[in-house]
Write a protein that holds these residues in place. Structure first.
Motif, PDB file in Angstrom:
ATOM      1  N   VAL A  24       0.872  -1.177   0.000  1.00 38.81           N
ATOM      2  CA  VAL A  24       0.000   0.000   0.000  1.00 38.81           C
ATOM      3  C   VAL A  24       0.905   1.222   0.000  1.00 38.81           C
ATOM      4  CG1 VAL A  24      -1.759   1.298   1.247  1.00 38.81           C
ATOM      5  CG2 VAL A  24      -1.855  -1.198   1.221  1.00 38.81           C
ATOM      6  N   ASN A  25       0.803   2.022  -1.052  1.00 39.48           N
ATOM      7  CA  ASN A  25       1.706   3.159  -1.197  1.00 39.48           C
ATOM      8  C   ASN A  25       0.931   4.449  -1.383  1.00 39.48           C
ATOM      9  OD1 ASN A  25       4.377   4.321  -1.510  1.00 39.48           O
ATOM     10  ND2 ASN A  25       3.830   4.650  -3.648  1.00 39.48           N
ATOM     11  N   LEU A  26       1.549   5.532  -0.957  1.00 38.34           N
ATOM     12  CA  LEU A  26       1.029   6.870  -1.175  1.00 38.34           C
ATOM     13  C   LEU A  26       2.206   7.730  -1.617  1.00 38.34           C
ATOM     14  CD1 LEU A  26      -1.357   8.946   1.021  1.00 38.34           C
ATOM     15  CD2 LEU A  26       0.895   9.858   0.494  1.00 38.34           C
ATOM     16  N   ASP A  27       2.098   8.349  -2.768  1.00 37.06           N
ATOM     17  CA  ASP A  27       3.197   9.141  -3.303  1.00 37.06           C
ATOM     18  C   ASP A  27       3.291  10.460  -2.541  1.00 37.06           C
ATOM     19  OD1 ASP A  27       5.209  10.235  -4.776  1.00 37.06           O
ATOM     20  OD2 ASP A  27       4.253   9.983  -6.731  1.00 37.06           O
ATOM     21  N   ASP A  28       4.372  10.620  -1.772  1.00 38.71           N
ATOM     22  CA  ASP A  28       4.520  11.833  -0.965  1.00 38.71           C
ATOM     23  C   ASP A  28       5.368  12.889  -1.652  1.00 38.71           C
ATOM     24  OD1 ASP A  28       6.860  10.366  -0.763  1.00 38.71           O
ATOM     25  OD2 ASP A  28       6.642   9.956   1.383  1.00 38.71           O
ATOM     26  N   ALA A  51      11.749   8.883   3.948  1.00 31.62           N
ATOM     27  CA  ALA A  51      12.490  10.084   4.317  1.00 31.62           C
ATOM     28  C   ALA A  51      13.397  10.520   3.175  1.00 31.62           C
ATOM     29  CB  ALA A  51      13.306   9.831   5.580  1.00 31.62           C
ATOM     30  N   GLN A  52      14.019   9.564   2.509  1.00 35.27           N
ATOM     31  CA  GLN A  52      14.874   9.881   1.364  1.00 35.27           C
ATOM     32  C   GLN A  52      14.064  10.462   0.213  1.00 35.27           C
ATOM     33  OE1 GLN A  52      17.360   6.669   0.059  1.00 35.27           O
ATOM     34  NE2 GLN A  52      18.648   6.731   1.861  1.00 35.27           N
ATOM     35  N   ARG A  53      12.864   9.907  -0.025  1.00 37.53           N
ATOM     36  CA  ARG A  53      12.036  10.414  -1.119  1.00 37.53           C
ATOM     37  C   ARG A  53      11.645  11.868  -0.880  1.00 37.53           C
ATOM     38  NH1 ARG A  53       9.177   5.437  -0.661  1.00 37.53           N
ATOM     39  NH2 ARG A  53       7.492   6.538   0.391  1.00 37.53           N
TER      40      ARG A  53
END
Length: 343
Positions: free
Chosen positions: A163-167, A198-200
């Protein structure tokens, strides 16, 4: 104290065997409609409910899911993200009577914790949060045969539901918003460098600053903590060329940074603009209210629980992409000091 009714009491009242009661309550075929009606009437009359241990024995499941966190316990208590995330999980699993087993451990004990969960058959599956660079947990789950869902894995993880959410877009949008307000000295207070999300967020900020033609932004560690945000802010505002805007990796470090800046005599947003990430409930009640990225931790929890249940029951490994985080513009951002209209 009155004795709690048992499945034997239900069977005796309905005039059937305990096996028949089990068949009816688990919706198995082969039981006559009249018999089903008698069993359900007996259940209702006695107010009987199956115990968790009995259900586990009959279904071969632990009727629980697990969340293992390696953050410090006091940090979990102060970060509003995880309570909201767990509330989202509970809103789903409560409907089936399952439970959420939370383990907080030190990094060196993490692998043993997962092995014990499997050896003791405590959980049917687990949530993987705070995914790290070169994370060994997905491989460990595959080795153990333990279903899992990776939360916040960009592009998915082999063998696991995701499950991903593009931050990234919201961080990019925050920088562009600040640039439009005239800010040219923008700093970033980062989360733990080992965490992929955190890196993204850091890279999204750096790329947006470069896109605007500005010098590289100063980056200080904040660790997703109030203390980290406060210390980073103290250092940034003490610089001769102090930033006019600071973007923080989460709301907890941002709210602490706001307090430090105000204690130092800075006005927000007249002297310093601040942006957070998560949109925790407190964000709209700070003074000034916090501009931040809305990730909706409870929605993440609900989606992760549904994906994990799907994996447990069907073996599927769905890739669920939630709507990207949204930038919530509030009062903590305003025109840069040099461009602010004079009264």
């Amino acid at each position: 104290m009155a004795r709690r009714p048992t499945i034997a009491d239900v069977a005796a009242l309905a005039g059937v065997s305990r096996a028949t009661v089990s068949f009816v309550l688990n919706d198995r075929p082969g039981v006559a409609a009249a018999t089903q009606q008698r069993v359900r009437a007996a259940v209702e009359k006695l107010g009987w409910t199956p115990s968790r241990s009995a259900r586990a024995l009959s279904t071969g499941r632990a009727r629980a899911v697990g969340l293992v966190l390696t953050r410090e316990p006091d940090l979990i208590g102060t970060d509003p993200f995880f309570p909201a995330f767990m509330a989202g999980i509970e809103s789903v699993i409560a409907e089936s009577g399952d439970g959420l087993m939370l383990h907080v451990c030190r990094p060196e004990h993490e692998t043993d914790t997962y092995r014990r969960l499997v050896d003791d058959q405590r959980v049917d599956g687990v949530f993987l949060t705070d995914l790290r660079v070169d994370d060994t947990r997905p491989g460990l789950l595959r080795e153990l045969g333990l279903p899992g869902v990776a939360v916040g894995a960009d592009g998915g993880v082999e063998g696991l539901a995701t499950v991903n959410l593009d931050d990234r877009p919201v961080v990019t949008g925050a920088v562009r918003h600040l640039v439009e307000l005239g800010h040219r000295r923008i700093a970033y207070v980062a989360g733990p460098e080992e965490y992929l999300h955190a890196q993204r967020r850091l890279k999204a900020c750096q790329d947006a600053v470069a896109e605007a033609g500005l010098p590289p932004c100063p980056v200080l560690p904040g660790g997703f903590t109030a203390e980290g945000g406060a210390l980073a802010t103290q250092e940034l505002i003490a610089r001769p060329d102090r930033p006019t805007a600071i973007v923080y990796a989460n709301d907890l470090s941002a709210t602490a940074g706001m307090a430090v800046a105000q204690e130092a005599g800075l006005r927000l947003p007249e002297d310093l603009s601040v942006v957070g990430f998560d949109d925790v409930p407190l964000a709209s009640w700070t003074r000034p209210s916090l501009t931040t990225g809305r990730a909706d931790a409870a929605r993440w929890g609900r989606a992760a629980a549904l994906a994990l249940i799907d994996t447990i029951e069907t073996g599927a490994t769905p890739l669920v992409e939630l709507d990207p985080a949204a930038l919530m513009l509030r009062d903590s951002t305003g025109p840069a000091p040099a461009t602010r209209p004079q009264p």
